[in-house]
Every structure is written in structure tokens, then in C-alpha cells.
Design a protein around this motif. Structure first.
Motif, PDB file in Angstrom:
ATOM      1  N   LEU A   1       0.684  -1.158  -0.016  1.00  0.00           N
ATOM      2  CA  LEU A   1       0.015  -0.132   0.030  1.00  0.00           C
ATOM      3  C   LEU A   1       0.925   1.426  -0.161  1.00  0.00           C
ATOM      4  O   LEU A   1       0.336   2.321   0.166  1.00  0.00           O
ATOM      5  CB  LEU A   1      -0.955  -0.104   1.199  1.00  0.00           C
ATOM      6  CG  LEU A   1      -2.098  -1.215   1.518  1.00  0.00           C
ATOM      7  CD1 LEU A   1      -2.744  -1.130   2.609  1.00  0.00           C
ATOM      8  CD2 LEU A   1      -2.964  -1.098   0.255  1.00  0.00           C
ATOM      9  N   ALA A   2       2.209   1.177  -0.091  1.00  0.00           N
ATOM     10  CA  ALA A   2       3.088   2.547   0.056  1.00  0.00           C
ATOM     11  C   ALA A   2       2.524   3.526  -1.218  1.00  0.00           C
ATOM     12  O   ALA A   2       2.844   4.497  -0.753  1.00  0.00           O
ATOM     13  CB  ALA A   2       4.254   1.855  -0.144  1.00  0.00           C
ATOM     14  N   GLY A   3       2.061   2.898  -2.276  1.00  0.00           N
ATOM     15  CA  GLY A   3       1.882   3.809  -3.278  1.00  0.00           C
ATOM     16  C   GLY A   3       0.712   4.744  -2.792  1.00  0.00           C
ATOM     17  O   GLY A   3       0.248   5.735  -3.674  1.00  0.00           O
ATOM     18  N   LEU A   4      -0.295   4.465  -1.680  1.00  0.00           N
ATOM     19  CA  LEU A   4      -1.100   5.461  -1.333  1.00  0.00           C
ATOM     20  C   LEU A   4      -0.366   6.930  -1.019  1.00  0.00           C
ATOM     21  O   LEU A   4      -1.231   7.906  -1.118  1.00  0.00           O
ATOM     22  CB  LEU A   4      -2.028   5.147  -0.254  1.00  0.00           C
ATOM     23  CG  LEU A   4      -2.729   4.008  -0.591  1.00  0.00           C
ATOM     24  CD1 LEU A   4      -3.434   3.241   0.660  1.00  0.00           C
ATOM     25  CD2 LEU A   4      -4.054   4.181  -1.452  1.00  0.00           C
ATOM     26  N   TRP A   5       0.880   6.856  -0.639  1.00  0.00           N
ATOM     27  CA  TRP A   5       1.412   8.138  -0.068  1.00  0.00           C
ATOM     28  C   TRP A   5       2.498   8.832  -1.069  1.00  0.00           C
ATOM     29  O   TRP A   5       3.609   8.721  -0.596  1.00  0.00           O
ATOM     30  CB  TRP A   5       1.899   8.159   1.318  1.00  0.00           C
ATOM     31  CG  TRP A   5       0.825   7.597   2.149  1.00  0.00           C
ATOM     32  CD1 TRP A   5      -0.384   8.313   2.694  1.00  0.00           C
ATOM     33  CD2 TRP A   5       0.347   6.166   2.474  1.00  0.00           C
ATOM     34  NE1 TRP A   5      -1.110   7.565   3.575  1.00  0.00           N
ATOM     35  CE2 TRP A   5      -0.601   6.206   3.525  1.00  0.00           C
ATOM     36  CE3 TRP A   5       1.364   4.876   2.549  1.00  0.00           C
ATOM     37  CZ2 TRP A   5      -1.123   5.025   3.963  1.00  0.00           C
ATOM     38  CZ3 TRP A   5       0.815   3.815   2.803  1.00  0.00           C
ATOM     39  CH2 TRP A   5      -0.309   3.753   3.808  1.00  0.00           C
ATOM     40  N   PRO A   6       2.076   8.984  -2.186  1.00  0.00           N
ATOM     41  CA  PRO A   6       3.254   9.495  -3.260  1.00  0.00           C
ATOM     42  C   PRO A   6       4.181  10.565  -2.619  1.00  0.00           C
ATOM     43  O   PRO A   6       5.381  10.700  -3.007  1.00  0.00           O
ATOM     44  CB  PRO A   6       2.608   9.435  -4.488  1.00  0.00           C
ATOM     45  CG  PRO A   6       1.197   9.851  -4.149  1.00  0.00           C
ATOM     46  CD  PRO A   6       0.811   8.980  -2.968  1.00  0.00           C
ATOM     47  N   ALA A   7       3.452  11.574  -2.016  1.00  0.00           N
ATOM     48  CA  ALA A   7       3.888  12.873  -1.785  1.00  0.00           C
ATOM     49  C   ALA A   7       4.816  12.584  -0.252  1.00  0.00           C
ATOM     50  O   ALA A   7       5.458  13.412   0.169  1.00  0.00           O
ATOM     51  CB  ALA A   7       2.997  14.031  -1.611  1.00  0.00           C
TER      52      ALA A   7
END
Length: 493
Positions: free
Chosen positions: A409-415
């Protein structure tokens, strides 16, 4: 659109039994000869355009076929296909008169084509009707792939969807894998042939496409988004299983266990979204398979430690290596049972509404990752006492589950950078694994030294002593990493 599940036969000697099994029932069917020629230009223009073109003799009829790149993951192949009866084996792209195809093929119509590989096999097939009215076609193929004087065997079953849902072929494939030595295969005959061509020449481009992970739109409902992520994880497990059955190395086995562990962690994470108990039995099946492999995992870890460090003590690794390998028990139908569970879980996700909820993916992920995080932070660390060792093992599993879910799920926080948290979790997992190796070593090594003094007993004692000493060092590393874990920023904060 062609949709089919390919199942590779794992034991060639079992072919006759497979054909006569009630689920297959093809022994009495007269085989139909197939001879296919795959064509391309000298510089592989069609392959670069992701086009496969063949002319195949099917019984007494020649058929020209075009297939475009589609998806092939976990043994399930989905791709556009066009078939046209033709008079003979000559290459002629002009026989396809579909207006869309004419436009796509126009640049290649006047280029010289030559045979790049051939498949020669016999096919037995019959129709199947499912409980919900699905229409399937079951085929058994036996023969060989021919490329520049080299060959590869063809020994496989195919379940093609004629009418109905994809879940129907997944369910039937699960039943077959549970009963017979079969494993889903993501490479087509053409892809396998191109792999053989690449091994004989450097002029052939790569043709296999890897499955793409789904995007993570944070505003999408958690139920549907996590369903898609779970299917990708199942496909990754099936791919790792196929590699393990083909090559069987310790690293392949470790990769497979990691894939299954990650899938189990994500399934547990999704539990609040479940609307019924139908997934529960499948989770239990995965857990049962996983725990049955624990003994092999422990022995493999000891083998790796010993083979990497025996030379430091000026000792031959052979006696202890041989003893540990001999103690590696058989896992009855391990590959088939795992493949069956994975296919059933995939089918369940394809044709059920077992997940629901009002939260978006981002809301659900942040809420439940924060819960996992709080539970981890409360852990007490004790690696020495018997009770503490059991608690530490549970903590180690929690760390793994947290890391694996965060990885998905790391891609949920691209910023926001999650690398710091992932890095410290990786260090914690590595140190806790080495501590675990020392804790379990006695149960495997002590029995080897119970008889009269011997070279084997000496080597077992040396390895045990090494792991116990290393455990103390790793415990210090673990506490330092734990302190960093408590302080590192979380992307959802």
C-alpha cells in the motif's frame, strides 16, 4: 477474446493417469494431430508489435491465427484472437479481412515472413458444462516445441472459457490441481518457444510481459481496490510456485513462502471488509500449507548458515549438510494443494461480493495500519526466557505482516516518503529472523549429537554455538532498530 487456464504437468509418468482421471476423462478420446508454424520477419517485427502469427494444421484443416498481447498471470491467459481457415501452411497475413486487423497489419503485409518455431503435438479435448451453465473446453496436449534443432516437451492441460465467468475455469483448475500433479503455467507454447530461441540466438527480443500491479487510487472504495490488489498477490504466488516446481532451489522456496506470507498478511488486513465467512476456510488452507513448510524453512536456514560459515572454522560442510538434507521430509501434494487454494481464492474474488464497506482505500488503510502500528509499539522484547521467546516469535510475525501490508500500500502516499519506515522494518525483520534461527536450532541440531562423539556431532555443536553467539549480537541490533522504529515518521501521520 480468448480466456484459458494453462496447467503444466509436473510428473511426465503421470500422463496416462491424468487422462483417465474422472475430472479429465480424455483417455478414450481420439487424439487430433496439431502442427503449428509460427512466422515472423527476419528482424522480428511482429514480436516487437506484440503480435503472434501462426498457421496450424488441426486434424485435416489448416487454420491461420493472430493473437495480440493480452494478460497472462497465474496461468490465466486473456488475449484477443482471430482464426481463419486457409488452404495450406503458407504465410499470408492478407487472409485476415477484419477492417481493424487490416489497418494494424498493413505495415507487415509485404514483408517476407519465415518460420521462427514449430509446435507438434496431439490434442484430446471435450466440452464441460458447469453448475451455473458455464461452457468450458478441456484439452490435453502432448508433443514438443521445435526451435533450430532444439526441442522442449509439451505436456499440459488447457481449460478454455467458451461461455460464462472466468471464475468457472479457476474453480475447475483448482479441482484438477488438488487431485493431480499440475501447476498453473503463465507461459504459452509460443513464449516457451521464444525462450528457447533466445537461448540459441541473440537476435530475438523478449516477448513475455510481466503482470502490472494495480494503481492505488486513494479515493476508490477499499473493498474493490483491495480485491484487485489481492488478485495480483495471488498471481504473484502462483508465479513463484511455478518457478519453485521448475527449479526447486532453496531461494525459490524462500521466495514462494514470502509471497504466501504477504498474501496472508493482506488477507488478514482485509478481514474487516468481509461480509461472510467464505474466505475464512481459504485463509485456513493457506495457513495449513504455510505451517507444514516450517520444518523445511528451518532446515534451509541452518543449511545456509552452515554452508556460508563452515570454512571459517576450517571444517567441511558435507557431513552436516547431508544430515540436514536427509531430514527434509516430503510435503504430500504440496504444490497441488497450494495451487488449488490460490485458484479457489482467486475464483472467490472474481465472482463474489464478499467485501464491502463505506471507507475509501486511503481511509481504510490509514485507520488499520495505525491500529497495527499501535499494537506493535506496545510490545515488550524478551529473547531469552522460554515465555519471552514465544512472545518474541509473535512479535516477529507482527513485524512481517506490518511490513508486507505497507509494501503493498506504499503507493497511497506518493508525496510522503515511506522508505524510512520500510527500511527500519526490514532491519527488524532481518535481526528477528536471525534470532529465531538460533532459538529453533537446538531442536534440529541436538538430535544429531546424541549418539557417540562423531564428526557430525562436532559440526552440529559448532553451528549451534555460532548461532547462539550471533543471537546476542543480533539482539543488540534489534533493540537499536526498535528504538529507530518508535521514532521514524509514518506516511499517514
Amino acid at each position: 477474446m480468448e480466456r484459458e487456464l494453462k496447467l503444466q504437468v509436473l510428473e511426465a509418468d503421470a500422463w496416462k493417469n491424468i487422462l483417465s482421471h474422472p475430472l479429465v476423462d480424455l483417455a478414450a478420446v481420439t487424439p487430433r494431430p496439431m502442427h503449428a508454424r509460427y512466422f515472423d520477419t527476419s528482424d522480428h517485427s511482429l514480436q516487437r508489435a506484440r503480435i503472434a502469427y501462426r498457421v496450424r494444421l488441426e486434424g485435416e484443416q489448416w487454420v491461420a491465427t493472430l493473437k495480440f498481447a493480452g494478460a497472462a498471470s497465474g496461468g490465466l491467459h486473456e488475449r484477443p484472437e482471430w482464426n481463419v481457415p486457409v488452404a495450406g501452411p503458407q504465410a499470408d497475413l492478407g487472409v485476415f479481412d477484419d477492417p481493424e486487423l487490416v489497418q494494424i497489419l498493413r505495415p507487415y503485409l509485404h514483408l517476407p515472413l519465415a518460420v521462427v518455431l514449430e509446435t507438434v503435438f496431439e490434442r484430446r479435448e471435450r466440452s464441460l458444462t458447469g453448475s451455473q451453465g458455464e461452457h468450458l473446453l478441456l484439452a490435453a496436449d502432448r508433443g514438443e516445441i521445435r526451435v533450430k534443432g532444439e526441442t522442449l516437451p509439451i505436456l499440459e492441460l488447457e481449460i478454455e472459457l467458451v461461455r460464462g465467468s472466468v471464475a468457472a475455469i479457476l474453480k475447475h483448475g483448482a479441482d484438477l490441481c488438488a487431485a493431480l500433479p499440475l501447476c498453473p503455467e503463465s507461459e504459452s507454447k509460443f513464449q516457451r518457444g521464444m525462450g528457447l530461441l533466445r537461448s540459441t540466438t541473440r537476435s530475438s527480443p523478449e516477448t513475455q510481459q510481466q503482470a502490472q500491479a494495480p494503481k492505488l487510487p486513494g479515493r476508490e472504495p477499499a473493498a474493490s481496490a483491495l480485491r484487485e490488489i489481492l488478485i495480483v498477490e495471488i498471481q504473484a504466488c502462483l508465479a513463484a510456485l511455478r518457478v519453485e516446481t521448475r527449479e526447486g532451489s532453496r531461494s525459490n522456496f524462500h521466495d514462494l513462502r514470502r509471497c504466501v506470507r504477504q498474501l496472508r498478511a493482506l488477507l488478514r488486513f482485509c478481514k474487516p471488509l468481509e461480509t461472510d465467512t467464505s474466505t475464512h476456510a481459504l485463509r485456513l488452507e493457506l495457513a495449513t500449507w504455510f505451517h507444514r513448510q516450517s520444518g523445511r524453512r528451518d532446515r534451509d536456514a541452518l543449511l545456509d548458515h552452515w554452508q556460508n560459515h563452515a570454512s571459517e572454522f576450517q571444517l567441511s560442510p558435507a557431513p552436516l549438510t547431508d544430515a540436514l538434507l536427509k531430514s527434509d521430509g516430503e510435503s504430500a501434494n504440496s504444490a497441488g494443494s497450494l495451487a488449488a487454494t490460490l485458484l479457489r481464492l482467486w475464483a472467490h474474488l472474481e465472482d463474489s461480493d464478499g467485501f464491502s464497506g463505506s471507507l475509501s482505500l486511503r481511509e481504510f488503510a490509514e485507520r488499520h495500519l495505525a491500529q497495527m502500528d499501535r499494537k506493535l509499539r506496545r510490545a515488550e522484547i524478551d529473547t531469552d526466557s522460554a515465555e519471552g521467546r514465544a512472545e518474541f516469535h509473535r512479535l516477529r510475525i507482527q513485524i512481517k505482516n506490518f511490513r508486507y501490508v505497507l509494501h503493498c500500500l506504499a503507493g497511497l502516499w506518493p508525496a510522503k516518503d515511506s522508505k524510512g519506515l520500510m527500511k527500519v522494518l526490514s532491519h527488524l525483520q532481518e535481526s528477528s529472523g536471525l534470532i529465531r534461527d538460533a532459538q529453533m536450532a537446538a531442536s534440529h541440531l541436538l538430535p544429531l549429537g546424541l549418539e557417540a562423539p562423531s564428526e557430525l556431532a562436532l559440526h552440529a555443536g559448532v553451528l549451534w554455538g555460532y548461532l547462539v553467539a550471533r543471537k546476542q549480537r543480533e539482539a543488540k541490533k534489534f533493540r537499536k532498530s526498535w528504538a529507530r522504529f518508535l521514532e521514524v515518521s509514518r506516511p499517514w501521520d
